[in-house]
Design a protein around this motif. Structure first.
Motif, short mmCIF file in Angstrom:
data_model
loop_
_atom_site.label_atom_id
_atom_site.label_comp_id
_atom_site.label_asym_id
_atom_site.label_seq_id
_atom_site.Cartn_x
_atom_site.Cartn_y
_atom_site.Cartn_z
N ASP A 136 0.88 -1.37 0.54
CA ASP A 136 -0.27 0.23 0.60
C ASP A 136 0.63 1.42 -0.02
N LEU A 137 1.05 1.68 -0.86
CA LEU A 137 1.92 3.44 -1.34
C LEU A 137 1.46 4.51 -0.24
N ALA A 138 -0.03 4.11 0.30
CA ALA A 138 0.02 5.51 0.98
C ALA A 138 0.71 5.27 2.07
N SER A 139 0.68 4.19 2.80
CA SER A 139 1.35 3.92 4.29
C SER A 139 2.67 3.07 4.11
N GLY A 140 3.00 2.77 3.21
CA GLY A 140 4.30 2.25 2.80
C GLY A 140 4.41 0.43 3.45
N ARG A 141 3.38 0.44 3.46
CA ARG A 141 2.64 -0.91 4.64
C ARG A 141 2.72 -2.35 3.34
N VAL A 142 3.19 -3.38 3.91
CA VAL A 142 3.35 -4.14 2.63
C VAL A 142 1.54 -5.24 3.64
N VAL A 143 1.20 -5.24 2.11
CA VAL A 143 -0.72 -5.60 2.74
C VAL A 143 -0.14 -7.23 2.07
N ALA A 144 -0.33 -7.56 1.66
CA ALA A 144 0.15 -8.95 0.99
C ALA A 144 1.37 -9.80 0.33
N ASN A 145 1.46 -10.96 1.16
CA ASN A 145 2.76 -11.36 0.47
C ASN A 145 1.57 -12.97 -0.19
N ILE A 146 1.60 -12.91 -2.06
CA ILE A 146 1.37 -13.93 -2.32
C ILE A 146 1.91 -15.36 -3.07
N ALA A 147 1.39 -16.24 -2.67
CA ALA A 147 2.86 -17.67 -2.54
C ALA A 147 2.04 -18.85 -3.61
N SER A 148 2.53 -19.34 -5.22
CA SER A 148 1.77 -20.09 -5.39
C SER A 148 2.31 -21.76 -4.75
N ASP A 149 1.55 -22.87 -4.90
CA ASP A 149 2.15 -23.59 -4.76
C ASP A 149 3.10 -24.34 -4.69
N ARG A 150 3.59 -23.91 -5.15
CA ARG A 150 5.14 -24.41 -5.76
C ARG A 150 6.33 -23.54 -4.95
N GLN A 151 7.49 -24.14 -4.24
CA GLN A 151 8.58 -23.17 -3.45
C GLN A 151 9.90 -22.64 -4.63
N ASN A 152 9.49 -21.12 -4.04
CA ASN A 152 10.66 -21.01 -5.11
C ASN A 152 10.42 -20.63 -7.21
N ALA A 153 9.48 -20.43 -6.59
CA ALA A 153 9.18 -20.58 -8.08
C ALA A 153 9.62 -18.88 -9.07
N HIS A 154 10.32 -19.20 -10.05
CA HIS A 154 10.91 -18.19 -10.41
C HIS A 154 9.79 -17.23 -11.34
N VAL A 155 9.36 -16.47 -10.66
CA VAL A 155 8.23 -15.03 -11.07
C VAL A 155 9.29 -14.18 -11.47
N ARG B 190 4.12 -21.48 -15.86
CA ARG B 190 3.20 -20.95 -15.70
C ARG B 190 3.08 -19.13 -16.16
N LEU B 191 1.54 -19.02 -15.90
CA LEU B 191 1.42 -17.59 -16.01
C LEU B 191 -0.08 -17.63 -14.62
N TRP B 192 0.47 -16.56 -13.92
CA TRP B 192 -0.96 -16.46 -12.34
C TRP B 192 -1.83 -15.13 -13.10
N ILE B 193 -2.68 -15.49 -12.64
CA ILE B 193 -3.88 -14.48 -12.24
C ILE B 193 -4.46 -14.42 -10.80
N ILE B 194 -4.03 -12.72 -10.78
CA ILE B 194 -3.84 -13.01 -8.90
C ILE B 194 -4.87 -11.86 -9.14
N ASP B 195 -6.06 -12.20 -7.45
CA ASP B 195 -7.62 -10.59 -7.57
C ASP B 195 -6.94 -9.98 -7.43
N LEU C 282 -4.29 -15.40 -5.34
CA LEU C 282 -4.02 -15.96 -6.30
C LEU C 282 -5.05 -16.68 -6.54
N GLU C 283 -6.07 -16.31 -7.66
CA GLU C 283 -7.33 -16.87 -8.59
C GLU C 283 -7.36 -18.06 -9.19
#
Length: 364
Positions: free
Chosen positions: A124-143, A171-176, A182-183
């Motif tokens: 969130d840019l207004a606060s500079g706060r991390v609001v979410a960390n979004i991951a898939s079912d793969r560890q260390n996926a090369h996003v 893979r192509l990720w689609i995030i809501d 992760l949708e």
């Protein structure tokens, strides 16, 4: 001044129409002289260094830069600058260093790729706060690349697979974006790198840097609709010109910009830009494309009407990524610095590089 430039461009376009075939290949990167040709305005250093992607926030014309810092320093940040590159307060992302960036200007949410852990971080840019960390079912996926569709509030991410020891599919990720969850993911038999979204056509375009293709993904069905050869080597990044129905593709191996028809994949034009062509950006307001040539140390400015090269600009050591302020057409470029080789002994001093770890302003 503007009349002079228009006359030059018009003459170049006329000459091309008379003397060239419909598709011209491997045009030399010789700049067309113009009195008001694109120029470098200034460059500034970015702390803590280790720059990667940057974005422009249209809400205040601020420039946000992903900077991972020196290896082992654990001081990664999102550096913030005003439009004239006056430094502002940075955002601490040392817990998850970010490399690729994309911004939803409507929600003022910044999305970044932590390529090392396979996480997408929402800030969130207004606060500079991390609001979410979004991951898939793969560890260390090369996003790798993240792109935002602001209208639908969706976030798309290319995950690189099928390369080297990584035997997993790309893979192509689609995030809501509403819930930052992760949708779904779409498996693609390719080595996906660059990414662009056709919101009107509900398609994703991604470069396959091994097969040297643009992969077209139908977002409704989740199926690959087309694979279009670029005719180049190491096609790595792509942008979509919706109004002109074109794709602009940067290819590292052949150091060029390829222009393709976005309906059938026909190659319309190829322009030699420079060694290690990496990133590409397009601005229809001024009819210019910009290519960051990493190994050449230049940014090539191309007139997208005539495909003439308007300028080859020295911006820094290793030009990396490009962003455009759509309000005034200012172009910003990140330049990486010379670093230590991966096998350098501990304690080896980092080379001093005045032209690296910088952001450069280009006036179009």
């Amino acid at each position: 001044m503007k009349t002079s430039r228009a006359a030059v461009v018009a003459a170049a376009a006329l000459l091309a129409a008379v003397a060239a075939p419909a598709m011209a290949l491997n045009q030399p990167a010789t700049a067309v002289a113009a009195a008001d040709a694109p120029t470098v305005v200034k460059s500034v250093k970015v702390e803590p260094g280790g720059v990667y992607e940057l974005v422009v926030n249209p809400a205040d014309s601020s420039v946000l830069v992903a900077a991972v810092g020196p290896r082992g320093a654990n001081n990664a940040a999102i550096a913030r600058f005003s439009a004239d590159l006056t430094p502002g307060a940075a955002i601490d992302v040392s817990a998850n260093p970010l490399y690729g960036l994309a911004l939803n200007s409507r929600t003022q949410t910044l999305y970044g790729t932590d390529t090392r852990t396979g996480v997408i971080t929402a800030i969130d840019l207004a606060s500079g706060r991390v609001v979410a960390n979004i991951a898939s079912d793969r560890q260390n996926a090369h996003v790798r690349q993240v792109v935002v569709d602001e209208t639908a509030n969706k976030v798309y991410v290319s995950e690189v697979g099928g390369r080297g020891s990584n035997t997993l599919s790309s893979r192509l990720w689609i995030i809501d974006g509403a819930g930052n969850t992760l949708e779904r993911t779409i498996d693609v038999d390719a080595v996906l790198t660059g990414l662009a979204i056709d919101t009107a056509g509900n398609r994703a375009f991604s470069t396959d840097m091994t097969a040297n293709q643009v992969v077209v993904i139908d977002l409704a069905s989740g199926e690959v609709a087309h694979r279009w050869p670029t005719g180049t080597e190491n096609a790595i990044n792509v942008v979509h010109d919706a109004a002109g129905n074109r794709l602009f593709v940067a290819s590292q191996g052949t150091g060029e910009l390829t222009v393709m028809n976005a309906t059938d994949g026909t190659v319309l034009h190829r322009v030699a830009t420079g060694e290690g062509a990496l990133s590409v950006a397009f601005n229809g307001a001024v009819n210019q494309a910009y290519v960051a040539n990493r190994r050449a140390g230049t940014v090539t400015v191309v007139d997208t009407n005539s495909y003439a090269v308007l300028a080859n600009l020295q911006t820094g050591t290793f030009p990396q990524t490009i962003a455009i302020n759509r309000a005034d057409n200012t172009v910003y470029v990140t330049n990486k610095a010379r670093g230590l080789p991966r096998n350098a002994p501990e304690g080896t001093p980092v080379p001093v590089d005045p032209a690296g770890d910088t952001v450069t302003i280009i006036r179009p």
